[in-house]
Design a protein around this motif. Structure first.
Motif, mmCIF file in Angstrom:
data_model
loop_
_atom_site.group_PDB
_atom_site.id
_atom_site.type_symbol
_atom_site.label_atom_id
_atom_site.label_comp_id
_atom_site.label_asym_id
_atom_site.label_seq_id
_atom_site.Cartn_x
_atom_site.Cartn_y
_atom_site.Cartn_z
ATOM 1 N N PRO A 219 40.541 36.709 29.523
ATOM 2 C CA PRO A 219 39.516 35.432 30.234
ATOM 3 C C PRO A 219 39.197 33.947 28.864
ATOM 4 C CG PRO A 219 38.883 37.984 29.909
ATOM 5 C CD PRO A 219 39.992 37.816 29.317
ATOM 6 N N VAL A 220 38.674 32.702 30.514
ATOM 7 C CA VAL A 220 38.574 31.734 30.042
ATOM 8 C C VAL A 220 37.167 31.815 30.562
ATOM 9 C CG1 VAL A 220 38.894 29.192 30.248
ATOM 10 C CG2 VAL A 220 40.504 31.290 30.372
ATOM 11 N N PRO A 221 36.171 31.743 29.225
ATOM 12 C CA PRO A 221 34.760 31.725 29.175
ATOM 13 C C PRO A 221 34.185 30.649 30.291
ATOM 14 C CG PRO A 221 35.254 32.258 27.211
ATOM 15 C CD PRO A 221 36.423 31.936 27.620
ATOM 16 N N PRO A 222 33.798 30.772 31.367
ATOM 17 C CA PRO A 222 32.841 31.877 31.333
ATOM 18 C C PRO A 222 33.619 32.972 32.410
ATOM 19 C CG PRO A 222 31.476 30.705 33.191
ATOM 20 C CD PRO A 222 33.265 29.591 31.980
ATOM 21 N N ASN A 223 35.035 32.810 32.981
ATOM 22 C CA ASN A 223 35.577 33.293 34.265
ATOM 23 C C ASN A 223 36.320 34.397 33.573
ATOM 24 O OD1 ASN A 223 33.326 32.125 36.096
ATOM 25 N ND2 ASN A 223 34.967 30.744 35.859
ATOM 26 N N PHE A 224 36.801 35.311 34.236
ATOM 27 C CA PHE A 224 37.914 35.968 34.567
ATOM 28 C C PHE A 224 38.256 36.886 36.036
ATOM 29 C CE2 PHE A 224 34.754 39.033 33.178
ATOM 30 C CZ PHE A 224 34.944 40.114 34.405
ATOM 31 N N THR A 225 39.786 36.979 35.680
ATOM 32 C CA THR A 225 40.589 37.391 37.196
ATOM 33 C C THR A 225 40.895 38.633 37.727
ATOM 34 O OG1 THR A 225 41.608 34.991 37.813
ATOM 35 C CG2 THR A 225 42.383 36.422 38.837
ATOM 36 N N LEU A 226 40.482 39.010 38.660
ATOM 37 C CA LEU A 226 40.347 40.824 38.482
ATOM 38 C C LEU A 226 41.789 41.154 39.456
ATOM 39 C CD1 LEU A 226 37.386 42.213 39.261
ATOM 40 C CD2 LEU A 226 38.430 42.120 37.268
ATOM 41 N N SER A 227 42.196 41.833 38.777
ATOM 42 C CA SER A 227 43.670 41.995 39.456
ATOM 43 C C SER A 227 43.470 43.329 40.389
ATOM 44 C CB SER A 227 45.163 41.687 38.760
ATOM 45 O OG SER A 227 45.582 42.439 38.090
ATOM 46 N N ASN A 228 44.651 44.091 40.685
ATOM 47 C CA ASN A 228 45.081 45.609 40.960
ATOM 48 C C ASN A 228 43.967 46.175 41.172
ATOM 49 O OD1 ASN A 228 47.290 45.966 39.717
ATOM 50 N ND2 ASN A 228 46.682 45.892 37.608
ATOM 51 N N LEU A 229 43.535 45.563 42.585
ATOM 52 C CA LEU A 229 42.618 45.837 43.258
ATOM 53 C C LEU A 229 42.423 47.324 43.666
ATOM 54 C CD1 LEU A 229 41.623 42.144 44.471
ATOM 55 C CD2 LEU A 229 40.526 43.349 42.474
ATOM 56 N N PRO A 230 41.428 47.606 44.620
ATOM 57 C CA PRO A 230 40.876 48.885 45.241
ATOM 58 C C PRO A 230 41.620 48.217 46.676
ATOM 59 C CG PRO A 230 39.117 48.881 44.137
ATOM 60 C CD PRO A 230 40.446 47.137 43.887
ATOM 61 N N GLY A 231 42.244 49.765 47.758
ATOM 62 C CA GLY A 231 43.454 49.334 49.076
ATOM 63 C C GLY A 231 42.068 48.486 49.330
ATOM 64 N N LEU A 232 40.673 49.049 49.817
ATOM 65 C CA LEU A 232 40.207 48.170 50.874
ATOM 66 C C LEU A 232 40.714 46.643 50.713
ATOM 67 C CD1 LEU A 232 37.270 47.813 52.696
ATOM 68 C CD2 LEU A 232 36.091 47.900 50.919
ATOM 69 N N PHE A 233 41.015 46.045 49.323
ATOM 70 C CA PHE A 233 40.447 44.547 49.660
ATOM 71 C C PHE A 233 42.141 44.607 49.868
ATOM 72 C CE2 PHE A 233 37.179 45.125 46.773
ATOM 73 C CZ PHE A 233 36.464 44.313 46.310
ATOM 74 N N THR A 234 42.829 44.963 49.170
ATOM 75 C CA THR A 234 44.238 44.633 48.745
ATOM 76 C C THR A 234 45.173 44.917 50.994
ATOM 77 O OG1 THR A 234 45.384 46.886 48.438
ATOM 78 C CG2 THR A 234 44.826 45.090 46.205
ATOM 79 N N SER A 235 44.608 46.038 51.195
ATOM 80 C CA SER A 235 45.243 45.898 52.588
ATOM 81 C C SER A 235 44.814 45.251 53.792
ATOM 82 C CB SER A 235 44.179 47.345 53.373
ATOM 83 O OG SER A 235 43.040 47.303 53.349
ATOM 84 N N MET A 236 43.816 43.809 52.823
ATOM 85 C CA MET A 236 43.506 42.806 54.088
ATOM 86 C C MET A 236 43.958 41.547 53.095
ATOM 87 S SD MET A 236 41.487 43.935 56.697
ATOM 88 C CE MET A 236 40.589 43.284 57.296
ATOM 89 N N GLY A 237 44.685 41.844 52.140
ATOM 90 C CA GLY A 237 45.428 40.478 51.616
ATOM 91 C C GLY A 237 44.799 39.872 50.576
ATOM 92 N N VAL A 238 43.638 40.190 49.753
ATOM 93 C CA VAL A 238 43.279 39.753 49.103
ATOM 94 C C VAL A 238 43.241 40.380 47.489
ATOM 95 C CG1 VAL A 238 40.725 39.824 47.616
ATOM 96 C CG2 VAL A 238 41.187 39.839 50.456
#
Length: 152
Positions: A81-100
């Motif tokens: 994390p780089v305050p105040p943000n961080f990045t998420l991966s390994n997202l639920p299939g609802l996102f990844t199935s749409m290319g997110v």
């Protein structure tokens, strides 16, 4: 059940629920006149302006208001994390199935980190559950203005 919603002179709103939303994200969403600011995983509330077909398949209705509400999801912190943000991966299939494949999480002094932890207690590959307002962000990854974070 699937719901087909027809927009009729729609008003788009953000239910910030006390969260400070960057004006650029909120303005882009609220100035929309079509579905261009909607994406999979967003929670929206619509006001039905027609009786439609509440029993058919799919359910159909017409609305003149689309209100963005808080989304909840569980995913993995990607990178430090780089305050105040961080990045998420390994997202639920609802996102990844749409290319997110990633979501940028924006924290603030209002963010409720459960268990007394803070952003500094998060590290690469930690699993977290989050609640916040999810915005499409043009060509960039979507942005979650986070209200609540719980380390799993």
């Amino acid at each position: 059940n699937p719901v087909v919603v027809t927009l009729s002179n729609p008003q788009f709103q953000v239910d910030a629920n006390g969260v400070n939303v960057p004006s650029a994200l909120q303005g882009t969403f609220e100035q929309a006149m079509d579905t261009s600011q909607l994406m999979p995983g967003q929670v929206v509330q619509i006001r039905s302006t027609s009786g439609g077909n509440p029993t058919g398949s799919p359910i159909t209705m017409t609305t003149n208001r689309v209100r963005l509400r808080e989304t909840q999801l569980t995913a993995t912190v990607s990178g430090a994390p780089v305050p105040p943000n961080f990045t998420l991966s390994n997202l639920p299939g609802l996102f990844t199935s749409m290319g997110v494949t990633s979501i940028v999480v924006q924290t603030s002094s209002q963010t409720n980190f459960q268990g007394g932890m803070g952003l500094s207690s998060l590290a690469d590959q930690n699993q977290v559950s989050l609640r916040g307002l999810l915005f499409k962000n043009g060509a960039n990854p979507p942005t979650l203005i986070v209200d609540k974070v719980r380390k799993r």
